[in-house]
Design a protein around this motif. Structure first.
Motif, PDB file in Angstrom:
ATOM      1  N   PRO A 199       0.810  -1.224   0.000  1.00 27.76           N
ATOM      2  CA  PRO A 199       0.000   0.000   0.000  1.00 27.76           C
ATOM      3  C   PRO A 199       0.845   1.276   0.000  1.00 27.76           C
ATOM      4  CG  PRO A 199      -0.936  -1.608   1.499  1.00 27.76           C
ATOM      5  CD  PRO A 199       0.391  -2.151   1.075  1.00 27.76           C
ATOM      6  N   ASP A 200       1.963   1.261   0.716  1.00 27.12           N
ATOM      7  CA  ASP A 200       2.899   2.390   0.689  1.00 27.12           C
ATOM      8  C   ASP A 200       3.835   2.184  -0.500  1.00 27.12           C
ATOM      9  OD1 ASP A 200       4.964   4.225   0.998  1.00 27.12           O
ATOM     10  OD2 ASP A 200       5.212   3.866   3.152  1.00 27.12           O
ATOM     11  N   TRP A 201       3.753   3.066  -1.506  1.00 26.54           N
ATOM     12  CA  TRP A 201       4.538   2.830  -2.721  1.00 26.54           C
ATOM     13  C   TRP A 201       6.029   3.078  -2.547  1.00 26.54           C
ATOM     14  CZ3 TRP A 201       0.794   6.891  -2.814  1.00 26.54           C
ATOM     15  CH2 TRP A 201       1.307   8.176  -2.791  1.00 26.54           C
ATOM     16  N   LEU A 202       6.459   3.511  -1.353  1.00 24.84           N
ATOM     17  CA  LEU A 202       7.892   3.598  -1.076  1.00 24.84           C
ATOM     18  C   LEU A 202       8.388   2.395  -0.271  1.00 24.84           C
ATOM     19  CD1 LEU A 202       8.631   7.385  -0.400  1.00 24.84           C
ATOM     20  CD2 LEU A 202       8.857   6.061  -2.509  1.00 24.84           C
ATOM     21  N   VAL A 203       7.573   1.352  -0.224  1.00 29.37           N
ATOM     22  CA  VAL A 203       7.976   0.064   0.350  1.00 29.37           C
ATOM     23  C   VAL A 203       7.573  -1.002  -0.663  1.00 29.37           C
ATOM     24  CG1 VAL A 203       7.695  -1.576   2.239  1.00 29.37           C
ATOM     25  CG2 VAL A 203       7.619   0.889   2.717  1.00 29.37           C
ATOM     26  N   ARG A 204       8.546  -1.739  -1.200  1.00 30.66           N
ATOM     27  CA  ARG A 204       8.230  -2.683  -2.272  1.00 30.66           C
ATOM     28  C   ARG A 204       8.972  -4.006  -2.088  1.00 30.66           C
ATOM     29  NH1 ARG A 204       6.916   0.752  -7.739  1.00 30.66           N
ATOM     30  NH2 ARG A 204       6.417   2.746  -6.710  1.00 30.66           N
ATOM     31  N   SER A 205       8.568  -4.984  -2.847  1.00 32.63           N
ATOM     32  CA  SER A 205       9.123  -6.337  -2.725  1.00 32.63           C
ATOM     33  C   SER A 205      10.574  -6.368  -3.188  1.00 32.63           C
ATOM     34  CB  SER A 205       8.313  -7.318  -3.576  1.00 32.63           C
ATOM     35  OG  SER A 205       6.957  -7.302  -3.230  1.00 32.63           O
ATOM     36  N   GLU A 206      11.428  -6.969  -2.359  1.00 29.59           N
ATOM     37  CA  GLU A 206      12.819  -7.206  -2.756  1.00 29.59           C
ATOM     38  C   GLU A 206      12.880  -8.379  -3.742  1.00 29.59           C
ATOM     39  OE1 GLU A 206      15.278  -5.287  -1.931  1.00 29.59           O
ATOM     40  OE2 GLU A 206      14.633  -4.220  -0.119  1.00 29.59           O
ATOM     41  N   ALA A 207      13.987  -8.494  -4.450  1.00 32.46           N
ATOM     42  CA  ALA A 207      14.104  -9.513  -5.502  1.00 32.46           C
ATOM     43  C   ALA A 207      14.186 -10.936  -4.958  1.00 32.46           C
ATOM     44  CB  ALA A 207      15.330  -9.215  -6.368  1.00 32.46           C
ATOM     45  N   GLN A 208      14.931 -11.154  -3.872  1.00 29.96           N
ATOM     46  CA  GLN A 208      15.206 -12.534  -3.455  1.00 29.96           C
ATOM     47  C   GLN A 208      13.951 -13.317  -3.061  1.00 29.96           C
ATOM     48  OE1 GLN A 208      18.293 -13.991  -3.864  1.00 29.96           O
ATOM     49  NE2 GLN A 208      16.996 -15.803  -3.602  1.00 29.96           N
ATOM     50  N   PRO A 209      13.014 -12.746  -2.303  1.00 32.45           N
ATOM     51  CA  PRO A 209      11.799 -13.514  -2.012  1.00 32.45           C
ATOM     52  C   PRO A 209      11.021 -13.906  -3.271  1.00 32.45           C
ATOM     53  CG  PRO A 209      11.980 -11.646  -0.522  1.00 32.45           C
ATOM     54  CD  PRO A 209      13.029 -11.459  -1.567  1.00 32.45           C
ATOM     55  N   ILE A 210      11.090 -13.066  -4.300  1.00 33.40           N
ATOM     56  CA  ILE A 210      10.419 -13.402  -5.559  1.00 33.40           C
ATOM     57  C   ILE A 210      11.125 -14.579  -6.230  1.00 33.40           C
ATOM     58  CG2 ILE A 210       9.660 -12.516  -7.795  1.00 33.40           C
ATOM     59  CD1 ILE A 210       9.881  -9.671  -6.540  1.00 33.40           C
ATOM     60  N   ILE A 211      12.445 -14.541  -6.256  1.00 31.81           N
ATOM     61  CA  ILE A 211      13.219 -15.651  -6.828  1.00 31.81           C
ATOM     62  C   ILE A 211      12.937 -16.938  -6.070  1.00 31.81           C
ATOM     63  CG2 ILE A 211      15.552 -16.524  -7.248  1.00 31.81           C
ATOM     64  CD1 ILE A 211      16.407 -13.545  -7.567  1.00 31.81           C
ATOM     65  N   ASP A 212      12.882 -16.846  -4.742  1.00 34.45           N
ATOM     66  CA  ASP A 212      12.591 -18.035  -3.928  1.00 34.45           C
ATOM     67  C   ASP A 212      11.208 -18.592  -4.264  1.00 34.45           C
ATOM     68  OD1 ASP A 212      15.035 -17.663  -2.704  1.00 34.45           O
ATOM     69  OD2 ASP A 212      14.199 -16.745  -0.888  1.00 34.45           O
ATOM     70  N   ALA A 213      10.240 -17.715  -4.458  1.00 31.52           N
ATOM     71  CA  ALA A 213       8.879 -18.161  -4.795  1.00 31.52           C
ATOM     72  C   ALA A 213       8.847 -18.823  -6.165  1.00 31.52           C
ATOM     73  CB  ALA A 213       7.916 -16.979  -4.759  1.00 31.52           C
ATOM     74  N   VAL A 214       9.596 -18.266  -7.107  1.00 27.03           N
ATOM     75  CA  VAL A 214       9.674 -18.870  -8.441  1.00 27.03           C
ATOM     76  C   VAL A 214      10.308 -20.255  -8.357  1.00 27.03           C
ATOM     77  CG1 VAL A 214      10.829 -18.698 -10.683  1.00 27.03           C
ATOM     78  CG2 VAL A 214       9.646 -16.714  -9.720  1.00 27.03           C
ATOM     79  N   ASP A 215      11.382 -20.387  -7.581  1.00 27.44           N
ATOM     80  CA  ASP A 215      12.031 -21.696  -7.429  1.00 27.44           C
ATOM     81  C   ASP A 215      11.072 -22.711  -6.813  1.00 27.44           C
ATOM     82  OD1 ASP A 215      14.398 -20.946  -8.589  1.00 27.44           O
ATOM     83  OD2 ASP A 215      15.399 -20.491  -6.686  1.00 27.44           O
ATOM     84  N   ALA A 216      10.283 -22.272  -5.845  1.00 27.04           N
ATOM     85  CA  ALA A 216       9.308 -23.178  -5.228  1.00 27.04           C
ATOM     86  C   ALA A 216       8.245 -23.590  -6.236  1.00 27.04           C
ATOM     87  CB  ALA A 216       8.659 -22.496  -4.021  1.00 27.04           C
ATOM     88  N   ALA A 217       7.817 -22.657  -7.079  1.00 25.82           N
ATOM     89  CA  ALA A 217       6.816 -22.976  -8.100  1.00 25.82           C
ATOM     90  C   ALA A 217       7.377 -23.946  -9.131  1.00 25.82           C
ATOM     91  CB  ALA A 217       6.342 -21.692  -8.778  1.00 25.82           C
TER      92      ALA A 217
END
Length: 228
Positions: A199-217
């Motif tokens: 909701p706060d556009w100055l706080v966003r998702s870092e890359a590593q958790p996304i990579i981890d989620a992709v690896d899990a998928a």
């Protein structure tokens, strides 16, 4: 040391604290805080949800469907506000540097999505020489389904109009609605494997958790194939 997106965004805010007029800074901070306070996470897209078909408009022309995105496996969607958004011009290039190479190695498409009309949205891809795909979510259709839209509050509207046209004129949508920064990992079966809404556009998702989620998928898909 791994580059941190939220550190870069904190630097942007610190620069604004140094250079913006206090009243302008207050409008920005108050709008972001209101979005955090009024957020209803239960309405946001979440892991386990199944997405219905959708179509996005590529900035180079043509369209891209959900089936095309996940034809070979998972896909990652990063929602951002518009091409001229200062925070987005930090976040999207960050994902180009820190997320796109890892996803390319895995054969997973990365798509940055905004409601801005394609001919204006193309500017962010050209400016930063992005190799990730950029596409327009016409009329915020997909963002609305994902429950991630917000509308400018009155103070933000007046501040925007004092500087020029409203955001609807800038994006070409004609409305005050924008998506909250969101990352979604979608599996080949159209199920959401990872979703994070900011909701706060100055706080966003870092890359590593996304990579981890992709690896899990990817691992889940391998197991499905093995046991099929």
């Amino acid at each position: 040391m791994t580059e941190s997106l939220n550190h870069l965004l904190a630097e942007l805010h610190a620069e604004r604290q140094r250079t913006w007029a206090p009243e302008a800074l207050k409008v920005n901070i108050d709008q972001r805080q209101r979005l955090v306070d009024e957020a209803r996470p239960e309405t946001f897209i979440k892991p386990g949800d199944t997405l219905k078909p959708f179509e996005l408009l590529k900035v180079e022309g043509g369209s891209l469907t959900l089936d095309e995105l996940v034809s070979d496996g998972p896909a990652v969607l990063v929602f951002f506000r518009f091409a001229g958004c200062p925070a987005c011009n930090i976040a999207v290039p960050y994902y180009e540097r820190n997320l796109q190479p890892a996803l390319r190695e895995r054969g997973v498409p990365l798509l940055a999505v905004s409601p801005q009309v394609p001919d204006r949205l193309k500017a962010i891809k050209d400016t930063h020489h992005l190799t990730l795909q950029v596409a327009s979510d016409r009329d915020n259709a997909l963002a609305r389904r994902l429950g991630i839209l917000y509308s400018f509050d009155e103070a933000s509207r007046q501040a925007a109009l004092a500087k020029g046209p409203g955001i609807g004129a800038i994006t070409g949508t004609g409305t005050w609605e924008l998506p909250q920064p969101t990352v979604v990992v979608i599996g080949r079966d159209h199920r959401v494997q990872f979703a994070q809404v900011s909701p706060d556009w100055l706080v966003r998702s870092e890359a590593q958790p996304i990579i981890d989620a992709v690896d899990a998928a990817l691992e889940a898909e391998r197991l499905q194939v093995r046991h099929a």
